[in-house]
Scaffold this motif. Structure first.
Motif, PDB file in Angstrom:
ATOM      1  N   GLN A 169     -82.889  15.624 -24.427  1.00 36.70           N
ATOM      2  CA  GLN A 169     -82.012  16.402 -23.550  1.00 36.70           C
ATOM      3  C   GLN A 169     -82.655  16.622 -22.185  1.00 36.70           C
ATOM      4  O   GLN A 169     -83.881  16.682 -22.060  1.00 36.70           O
ATOM      5  CB  GLN A 169     -81.699  17.767 -24.174  1.00 36.70           C
ATOM      6  N   SER A 170     -81.800  16.758 -21.188  1.00 32.77           N
ATOM      7  CA  SER A 170     -82.205  17.149 -19.840  1.00 32.77           C
ATOM      8  C   SER A 170     -81.351  18.330 -19.412  1.00 32.77           C
ATOM      9  O   SER A 170     -80.186  18.446 -19.840  1.00 32.77           O
ATOM     10  CB  SER A 170     -82.041  15.990 -18.854  1.00 32.77           C
ATOM     11  N   HIS A 171     -81.894  19.164 -18.571  1.00 25.94           N
ATOM     12  CA  HIS A 171     -81.201  20.368 -18.139  1.00 25.94           C
ATOM     13  C   HIS A 171     -81.134  20.392 -16.615  1.00 25.94           C
ATOM     14  O   HIS A 171     -82.072  19.958 -15.931  1.00 25.94           O
ATOM     15  CB  HIS A 171     -81.908  21.623 -18.649  1.00 25.94           C
ATOM     16  N   ILE A 172     -80.029  20.915 -16.119  1.00 28.83           N
ATOM     17  CA  ILE A 172     -79.827  21.002 -14.672  1.00 28.83           C
ATOM     18  C   ILE A 172     -79.191  22.355 -14.355  1.00 28.83           C
ATOM     19  O   ILE A 172     -78.399  22.890 -15.144  1.00 28.83           O
ATOM     20  CB  ILE A 172     -78.930  19.851 -14.167  1.00 28.83           C
ATOM     21  N   LEU A 173     -79.530  22.915 -13.208  1.00 28.42           N
ATOM     22  CA  LEU A 173     -78.968  24.187 -12.761  1.00 28.42           C
ATOM     23  C   LEU A 173     -77.768  23.923 -11.856  1.00 28.42           C
ATOM     24  O   LEU A 173     -77.857  23.148 -10.900  1.00 28.42           O
ATOM     25  CB  LEU A 173     -80.014  25.009 -12.011  1.00 28.42           C
ATOM     26  N   VAL A 174     -76.647  24.602 -12.176  1.00 27.74           N
ATOM     27  CA  VAL A 174     -75.421  24.477 -11.384  1.00 27.74           C
ATOM     28  C   VAL A 174     -75.071  25.857 -10.848  1.00 27.74           C
ATOM     29  O   VAL A 174     -74.872  26.807 -11.625  1.00 27.74           O
ATOM     30  CB  VAL A 174     -74.252  23.927 -12.226  1.00 27.74           C
ATOM     31  N   GLY A 175     -75.014  25.999  -9.533  1.00 29.29           N
ATOM     32  CA  GLY A 175     -74.647  27.253  -8.902  1.00 29.29           C
ATOM     33  C   GLY A 175     -73.171  27.256  -8.534  1.00 29.29           C
ATOM     34  O   GLY A 175     -72.677  26.310  -7.910  1.00 29.29           O
ATOM     35  N   ILE A 176     -72.429  28.297  -8.942  1.00 23.21           N
ATOM     36  CA  ILE A 176     -70.999  28.416  -8.653  1.00 23.21           C
ATOM     37  C   ILE A 176     -70.832  29.514  -7.609  1.00 23.21           C
ATOM     38  O   ILE A 176     -71.175  30.674  -7.855  1.00 23.21           O
ATOM     39  CB  ILE A 176     -70.191  28.758  -9.914  1.00 23.21           C
ATOM     40  N   ARG A 177     -70.316  29.151  -6.429  1.00 18.23           N
ATOM     41  CA  ARG A 177     -70.114  30.089  -5.339  1.00 18.23           C
ATOM     42  C   ARG A 177     -68.633  30.450  -5.259  1.00 18.23           C
ATOM     43  O   ARG A 177     -67.774  29.576  -5.131  1.00 18.23           O
ATOM     44  CB  ARG A 177     -70.597  29.494  -4.029  1.00 18.23           C
ATOM     45  N   ILE A 178     -68.333  31.743  -5.351  1.00 20.42           N
ATOM     46  CA  ILE A 178     -66.967  32.232  -5.271  1.00 20.42           C
ATOM     47  C   ILE A 178     -66.637  32.475  -3.799  1.00 20.42           C
ATOM     48  O   ILE A 178     -67.268  33.322  -3.141  1.00 20.42           O
ATOM     49  CB  ILE A 178     -66.777  33.519  -6.105  1.00 20.42           C
TER      50      ILE A 178
ATOM     51  N   MET B 248     -71.352  24.290  -6.505  1.00 20.32           N
ATOM     52  CA  MET B 248     -69.911  24.082  -6.463  1.00 20.32           C
ATOM     53  C   MET B 248     -69.226  25.343  -5.964  1.00 20.32           C
ATOM     54  O   MET B 248     -69.731  26.457  -6.194  1.00 20.32           O
ATOM     55  CB  MET B 248     -69.389  23.707  -7.852  1.00 20.32           C
ATOM     56  N   ASP B 249     -68.058  25.175  -5.310  1.00 21.72           N
ATOM     57  CA  ASP B 249     -67.328  26.290  -4.716  1.00 21.72           C
ATOM     58  C   ASP B 249     -65.945  26.416  -5.347  1.00 21.72           C
ATOM     59  O   ASP B 249     -65.319  25.408  -5.728  1.00 21.72           O
ATOM     60  CB  ASP B 249     -67.160  26.099  -3.203  1.00 21.72           C
ATOM     61  N   VAL B 250     -65.464  27.654  -5.430  1.00 23.83           N
ATOM     62  CA  VAL B 250     -64.107  27.914  -5.878  1.00 23.83           C
ATOM     63  C   VAL B 250     -63.645  29.211  -5.229  1.00 23.83           C
ATOM     64  O   VAL B 250     -64.424  30.159  -5.080  1.00 23.83           O
ATOM     65  CB  VAL B 250     -64.031  28.007  -7.421  1.00 23.83           C
ATOM     66  N   TYR B 251     -62.354  29.255  -4.810  1.00 20.69           N
ATOM     67  CA  TYR B 251     -61.828  30.464  -4.195  1.00 20.69           C
ATOM     68  C   TYR B 251     -61.535  31.515  -5.264  1.00 20.69           C
ATOM     69  O   TYR B 251     -61.148  31.190  -6.397  1.00 20.69           O
ATOM     70  CB  TYR B 251     -60.541  30.158  -3.417  1.00 20.69           C
TER      71      TYR B 251
ATOM     72  N   PRO C  96     -70.080  37.481  -6.623  1.00 24.05           N
ATOM     73  CA  PRO C  96     -69.903  36.378  -5.670  1.00 24.05           C
ATOM     74  C   PRO C  96     -70.581  35.075  -6.088  1.00 24.05           C
ATOM     75  O   PRO C  96     -70.374  34.060  -5.450  1.00 24.05           O
ATOM     76  CB  PRO C  96     -70.549  36.931  -4.399  1.00 24.05           C
ATOM     77  N   TRP C  97     -71.395  35.085  -7.148  1.00 22.45           N
ATOM     78  CA  TRP C  97     -72.187  33.888  -7.473  1.00 22.45           C
ATOM     79  C   TRP C  97     -72.443  33.838  -8.977  1.00 22.45           C
ATOM     80  O   TRP C  97     -72.701  34.855  -9.615  1.00 22.45           O
ATOM     81  CB  TRP C  97     -73.503  33.920  -6.712  1.00 22.45           C
ATOM     82  N   TYR C  98     -72.401  32.646  -9.552  1.00 17.70           N
ATOM     83  CA  TYR C  98     -72.701  32.410 -10.962  1.00 17.70           C
ATOM     84  C   TYR C  98     -73.672  31.235 -11.066  1.00 17.70           C
ATOM     85  O   TYR C  98     -73.597  30.277 -10.278  1.00 17.70           O
ATOM     86  CB  TYR C  98     -71.431  32.102 -11.762  1.00 17.70           C
ATOM     87  N   ASN C  99     -74.574  31.304 -12.055  1.00 18.33           N
ATOM     88  CA  ASN C  99     -75.524  30.224 -12.309  1.00 18.33           C
ATOM     89  C   ASN C  99     -75.322  29.699 -13.731  1.00 18.33           C
ATOM     90  O   ASN C  99     -75.329  30.469 -14.698  1.00 18.33           O
ATOM     91  CB  ASN C  99     -76.969  30.699 -12.152  1.00 18.33           C
ATOM     92  N   LEU C 100     -75.154  28.391 -13.827  1.00 19.07           N
ATOM     93  CA  LEU C 100     -74.959  27.743 -15.126  1.00 19.07           C
ATOM     94  C   LEU C 100     -76.100  26.783 -15.398  1.00 19.07           C
ATOM     95  O   LEU C 100     -76.691  26.215 -14.470  1.00 19.07           O
ATOM     96  CB  LEU C 100     -73.636  26.966 -15.151  1.00 19.07           C
TER      97      LEU C 100
END
Length: 706
Positions: free
Chosen positions: A469-478, A390-393, A452-456
């Motif tokens: 439970q299931s787990h998924i990696l979400v990458g946040i791009r600034i 996902m991206d966010v300014y 510049p980048w976060y991992n959730l």
């Protein structure tokens, strides 16, 4: 001398024959030698003359291992000079004389006093001598003879290399050689049968046999099977005296092992197998084992398992464990009980090493059928994507929506799903997620230049079964926003040579910007208007991040004469008679400036000092009261002590010939003595200072000439 031996008849006869050949007449039990012999031949009498020889020698024999109470009689020495009156004395010397063998010095009888062992010493060499008892003079020359120890069968055969350990391949033909054993007998092989050995087998029949003469052991049956019996213990006997009754014997053990050959194919114990595998099994994991038995060992039992057909061949795979020789069944694709509940596999196990001598016993492979039952498992939610980005300014407001993750319950029950973020680090708290919808929002304002980048890690669980439970990696791009000004890439310290040419590039500079530009960064360069413009340098913007500093102009004249004697001084000489404005460019005349105009520090235009010197000019309120003489001396002292100026003087000289010259002075300074109304306004701010200097110079010249 006569030597008599009664130990053994046969050896004595042999030796008597030898004596007869050497000395003539021989008698059994005694030898008599005469000095002259007469031979009658058909009426003629022939007389033979021989040199005097009183000794007759013989080879004596003595039995080994004699155990009698009395010394064993060996033989007798006798000399022709012995008349029986005791005047002859017999002396025995050599090996064992006086210890093993003793002699009666009167009769010449020899006896053995000890039990002898032929295997330790076979014979003894002695010397006999007869002397006159009264004069001690030799009656006969010394003679050498041998006492030989006669062998008896007192040693049994021995196997020096036993026990033996040997192998022979199973299924060998009857009569295959296994091993040759050898027994040794310490008795005399040249005398009788004491050392004549015969071999026989005491244990190991009917499987093996032995050659009685050579000791070669052979197989006695055809196609002996290792799988039926692997080890055999064979006892071999060796007996001397040619095996006759009374002979001595020895034995040894030969341990024989049948080695394996590939004469048995693999076999599955069952023709049908069934295996249960839950649908939750992980791809790549082992889900079961299967094994075919092989009676062979080692490489002959090695095998390879293969799935030859079946509807599960694309879902499952099989490999071979070389240590256990088992087939390991692994999962290639995920299982889904709701889609398919069972699979069938046909598995083959085949030997990898074949012996074509036994190919008629094959085929060396076997096949079985395996049915795999898929078990139903309550599965955790399944995300629709393997990962999210996902991206966010940067600088976006708190609460900005980044995106949504989605998961579903794969079971037929279709339970509701709840979402939450695993707060493993502090950065995970920078985001929030809606537990029902999976929508992710920001919880702080971000700076791309900082991070510049976060991992959730987002977790989805069933509302009815939170433990699933299931787990998924979400990458946040600034994403970048242009919120940073450009900066020079480094602090530049530019050095310019004094002889630099116009339009010469003296420095290239670059700039950087912390912001991110997709097509590359482009900068526009210009000189700062807040600072005074220096006409000696220009800046060129080539619009690619690069700026060039270029020298604008330099009008300093080259010196015509430079002193070679003193390099500390720079004397510049011109051939013109008035420099006008160009004279102000030739040397640093700032030292002679009007003190009232010295408030602003100006630098020499021919040399740029590395360090800017501090202003040492007196305050403006006192400038008018300063004497020019004192002013020049003060500036000269300051120049001498200033480390920022070049270590040499710059002196402008003119072609002045003195007042007494008929031609007079050609310098404009000459007018100073007559207080000329010369106009120095063309020098600008330098006019008043230069006028005072001209007047001062005229006074100095006047004093010097007078």
């Amino acid at each position: 001398m006569r030597i008599t031996s009664t130990s053994c008849i046969c050896p004595v006869l042999v030796c008597l024959c030898f004596v007869q050949r050497c000395y003539g007449t021989a008698h059994h039990g005694s030898i008599k030698v005469t000095r002259n012999q007469t031979k009658h031949i058909e009426g003629e009498t022939e007389v033979h003359h021989r040199p005097k020889r009183g000794w007759v020698w013989n080879q004596f024999f003595v039995l080994e291992e004699h155990m009698g109470p009395d010394p064993q009689y060996v033989g007798k020495l006798h000399s022709n000079s012995d008349k029986g009156d005791g005047s002859v004395k017999y002396i025995l010397t050599g090996e064992g004389a006086g210890t093993i063998f003793i002699i009666d010095d009167t009769t010449g009888d020899i006896h053995s006093t000890k039990s002898l062992d032929r295997e330790k010493k076979t014979h003894y060499v002695l010397h006999a001598q007869a002397i006159d008892r009264r004069t001690n003079k030799p009656l006969e020359p010394e003679s050498e003879f041998i006492i030989k120890v006669q062998d008896i069968n007192d040693n049994a055969p021995k196997f020096t290399d036993g026990p033996y350990i040997v192998t022979v391949p199973e299924m060998s033909d009857m009569g295959t050689s296994v091993l040759q054993v050898t027994a040794t007998d310490a008795d005399d092989p040249t005398y009788g049968n004491s050392a004549r050995v015969v071999y026989s087998i005491l244990q190991g029949q009917p499987y093996f046999s032995v050659d009685p003469k050579t000791g070669v052991i052979r197989t006695a049956l055809h196609n002996m099977d290792r799988e039926a019996r692997e080890h055999y213990s064979v006892v071999i006997q060796a007996k001397d005296m040619a095996g006759q009754v009374g002979g001595l014997s020895g034995s040894t053990t030969v341990n024989i092992t049948l080695t394996d050959v590939n004469d048995n194919p693999p076999r599955f114990p069952q023709k049908h197998y069934q295996l249960y595998v839950p649908e939750s099994a992980q791809v790549g994991s082992a889900v079961g084992k299967i094994k075919a038995n092989d009676a062979d060992t080692g490489s002959n039992a090695d095998m390879k398992y293969t799935i030859i057909n079946g509807d599960g061949s694309g879902v499952f795979s099989i490999s071979t464990d070389k240590e256990t020789r088992e087939g390991i069944i692994s999962l290639k694709k995920p299982l889904n009980y709701e889609k398919k509940k069972s699979y069938t596999l046909n598995i083959e196990g085949a030997n990898t090493h074949l012996d074509f001598r036994f190919s008629h016993l094959g085929p060396f492979k076997d096949v079985t059928m395996l049915k795999i039952i898929v078990g139903d498992v309550d599965e955790p939610p399944l995300f629709t994507l393997p990962s999210y980005v996902m991206d966010v300014y940067e600088n976006a407001k708190i609460g900005t929506v980044l995106g949504t993750v989605t998961a579903q319950d794969p079971d037929s029950t279709g339970n509701a799903v709840r979402y939450f973020i695993d707060h493993n680090t502090e950065e995970d708290r920078y985001f929030t997620i809606d537990a029902n919808t999976g929508t992710i929002k920001t919880a702080k304002v971000f700076d791309r230049e900082e991070t510049p980048w976060y991992n959730l890690t987002v977790t989805a669980s069933e509302a009815e079964s939170p433990g699933l439970q299931s787990h998924i990696l979400v990458g946040i791009r600034i994403l970048d926003v242009n919120d940073n000004p450009p900066e020079l890439a480094e602090d530049y310290d530019v050095v310019v040579c004094e002889n630099a040419k116009p339009n010469q590039v003296i420095q290239t500079i670059t700039a950087t910007d912390k912001d991110d530009f997709i097509d590359g960064q482009t900068f526009h360069f210009s000189l700062d208007d807040s600072f005074p413009l220096n006409p000696n340098f220009t800046l060129k913007d080539n619009e690619v991040i690069v700026v060039l500093f270029i020298t604008l102009r330099r009008s300093k004249k080259e010196p015509l004469i430079i002193s070679e004697e003193d390099v500390r001084e720079n004397v510049v000489t011109y051939d013109d008679e008035g420099g006008g404005e160009e004279d102000t460019e030739a040397f640093d005349i700032s030292a002679l400036r009007n003190p009232s105009a010295a408030e602003e520090l100006k630098y020499r235009r021919d040399v740029r000092p590395e360090v800017k010197p501090a202003t040492k000019h007196p305050a403006s309120s006192s400038l008018d009261r300063i004497d020019v003489h004192q002013f020049i001396k003060q500036r000269l002292a300051e120049a001498d002590l200033d480390p920022s100026v070049p270590p040499y003087d710059s002196l402008q000289t003119y072609a002045y010939e003195g007042q007494r010259s008929e031609a007079g002075s050609i310098s404009s300074l000459d007018s100073a003595t007559t207080h000329s109304d010369q106009d120095y306004n063309y020098l600008g701010d330098w006019g008043p200072e230069f006028k005072k200097l001209a007047e001062l110079y005229g006074e100095i010249e006047s004093e010097r000439t007078t």
